[in-house]
Design an enzyme around this catalytic site. Sequence first.
Site, PDB file in Angstrom:
ATOM      1  CG  ASN A  11      -1.712   1.235   1.413  1.00 35.58           C
ATOM      2  OD1 ASN A  11      -1.805   2.045   0.489  1.00 35.58           O
ATOM      3  ND2 ASN A  11      -2.317   1.408   2.589  1.00 35.58           N
ATOM      4  CD1 TRP A  12       3.882   1.228  -2.551  1.00 36.37           C
ATOM      5  CD2 TRP A  12       3.741   2.109  -4.602  1.00 36.37           C
ATOM      6  NE1 TRP A  12       4.715   0.513  -3.365  1.00 36.37           N
ATOM      7  CE2 TRP A  12       4.646   1.025  -4.633  1.00 36.37           C
ATOM      8  CE3 TRP A  12       3.488   2.811  -5.786  1.00 36.37           C
ATOM      9  CZ2 TRP A  12       5.310   0.641  -5.798  1.00 36.37           C
ATOM     10  CZ3 TRP A  12       4.143   2.415  -6.951  1.00 36.37           C
ATOM     11  CH2 TRP A  12       5.042   1.350  -6.955  1.00 36.37           C
ATOM     12  CE  LYS A  13      -0.177   3.329   4.689  1.00 32.93           C
ATOM     13  NZ  LYS A  13      -0.054   3.430   6.130  1.00 32.93           N
ATOM     14  CG  HIS A  98      -5.925   1.781   4.810  1.00 32.99           C
ATOM     15  ND1 HIS A  98      -5.488   2.834   5.581  1.00 32.99           N
ATOM     16  CD2 HIS A  98      -4.932   0.866   4.822  1.00 32.99           C
ATOM     17  CE1 HIS A  98      -4.274   2.563   6.036  1.00 32.99           C
ATOM     18  NE2 HIS A  98      -3.913   1.371   5.587  1.00 32.99           N
ATOM     19  CD  GLU A 100      -2.974   5.617   6.538  1.00 30.32           C
ATOM     20  OE1 GLU A 100      -2.878   5.689   5.303  1.00 30.32           O
ATOM     21  OE2 GLU A 100      -2.062   5.138   7.267  1.00 30.32           O
ATOM     22  CD  GLU A 170      -3.559  -2.569   7.259  1.00 32.85           C
ATOM     23  OE1 GLU A 170      -2.411  -2.771   6.894  1.00 32.85           O
ATOM     24  OE2 GLU A 170      -4.203  -1.560   6.945  1.00 32.85           O
ATOM     25  N   GLY A 176       2.169   2.404  10.836  1.00 30.71           N
ATOM     26  CA  GLY A 176       3.105   3.514  10.713  1.00 30.71           C
ATOM     27  C   GLY A 176       3.738   3.932  12.032  1.00 30.71           C
ATOM     28  CB  SER A 213       4.852  -1.445  12.126  1.00 28.62           C
ATOM     29  OG  SER A 213       4.392  -0.126  12.350  1.00 28.62           O
ATOM     30  N   GLY A 234       2.757  -0.842   4.307  1.00 29.80           N
ATOM     31  CA  GLY A 234       2.871   0.544   3.848  1.00 29.80           C
ATOM     32  C   GLY A 234       4.331   0.928   3.666  1.00 29.80           C
ATOM     33  N   GLY A 235       4.917   1.503   4.724  1.00 33.38           N
ATOM     34  CA  GLY A 235       6.261   2.090   4.657  1.00 33.38           C
ATOM     35  C   GLY A 235       7.316   1.191   4.014  1.00 33.38           C
TER      36      GLY A 235
HETATM   37  P1  PGA Z   1       2.642   0.464   7.623  1.00 34.21           P
HETATM   38  O1  PGA Z   1       1.202   0.653   6.952  1.00 34.21           O
HETATM   39  O2  PGA Z   1       3.220  -0.823   7.079  1.00 34.21           O
HETATM   40  O3  PGA Z   1       3.431   1.685   7.177  1.00 34.21           O
HETATM   41  O4  PGA Z   1       2.434   0.410   9.095  1.00 34.21           O
HETATM   42  C1  PGA Z   1       0.353  -0.462   6.765  1.00 34.21           C
HETATM   43  C2  PGA Z   1      -0.946  -0.002   6.149  1.00 34.21           C
HETATM   44  O5  PGA Z   1      -1.428   1.072   6.502  1.00 34.21           O
HETATM   45  O6  PGA Z   1      -1.532  -0.699   5.291  1.00 34.21           O
END
Ligand code: PGA
Length: 266
Positions: A11-13, A98, A100, A170, A176, A213, A234-235
């Site tokens: 997930n590149w956000k 998601h 967010e 999640e 994050g 994470s 994500g990250g």
């Molecule tokens: P993260 O994000 O790996 O940066 O914690 C995961 C996500 O939000 O899907």
Amino acid sequence: MMDRPLIFAANWKMNHGPGEARAFARKFLPLTSPLQGRRLWFFPPAVSIGALSEALHGRPDITVGAQNVHWEPKGAFTGGISIPMVAEVGARLTLVGHSERRHLFGETDEQVARKTRAALKAGITPLVCVGETLAERDGGRTEQVIVRQLASVIQALQIEDWDKVVLAYEPVWAIGTGKNATPDDAAQIHELIRMELGRHEIRNRVPILYGGSVNAGNVAWLLTRPQLDGVLVGGASLDPDTWAELVDQGSRAKVRPSGGYGVLEA
Ligand code: PGA
């Protein structure tokens, strides 16, 4: 029963425009080869779906998806992007709900359910995310929150739809933040989700990913649990070397109850 696939979802956000997405693909492709039973999914920003789909074209193990879609196919929804639009430029999947989207943009359970149903209707696989906040966890409400988030989707779908749905657990407090659920914590919630699905005769159909994470250093630790069918990252998915390393570490670690993986067949 067939094994569910092992899924690594990036997930590149709000990162990587079309140029960066192409550059990522050029670097990433030679670092991995297709493996039977393993899928690599990418969720770039909407404007990069077309560029990334083209750049990754020809790899049967790789699929590109959207991070968010509207449930209506078109109309007066300024800023909205519809499922047919993302499908036209190559998306075959979409994230839905998601955290967010839920917590920064106020997306409700009802909207999550509508988007999930619309994605299925349009032939796109929804990856539906559920998870509790820190306050909900500390208040002992994890189970209640997950069950509520699932219930709205379960109500909106038919049993046969679940062959085309993927879920992700999640925990919001782990996204994050560098904090992980332990493999036991994650496995326990995955079991809870399966139990809930089981009450609706869909227990074993749906792959369930873990996210929050996840990185190359902890992915093997997490994927030792048979309850996890993969990870949503994500990250640690933003850099091609790091992402390829994570995929490799996770693939080696995964042992399926029925004897798949461990040593992945080419
Ligand atoms: P993260 O994000 O790996 O940066 O914690 C995961 C996500 O939000 O899907």
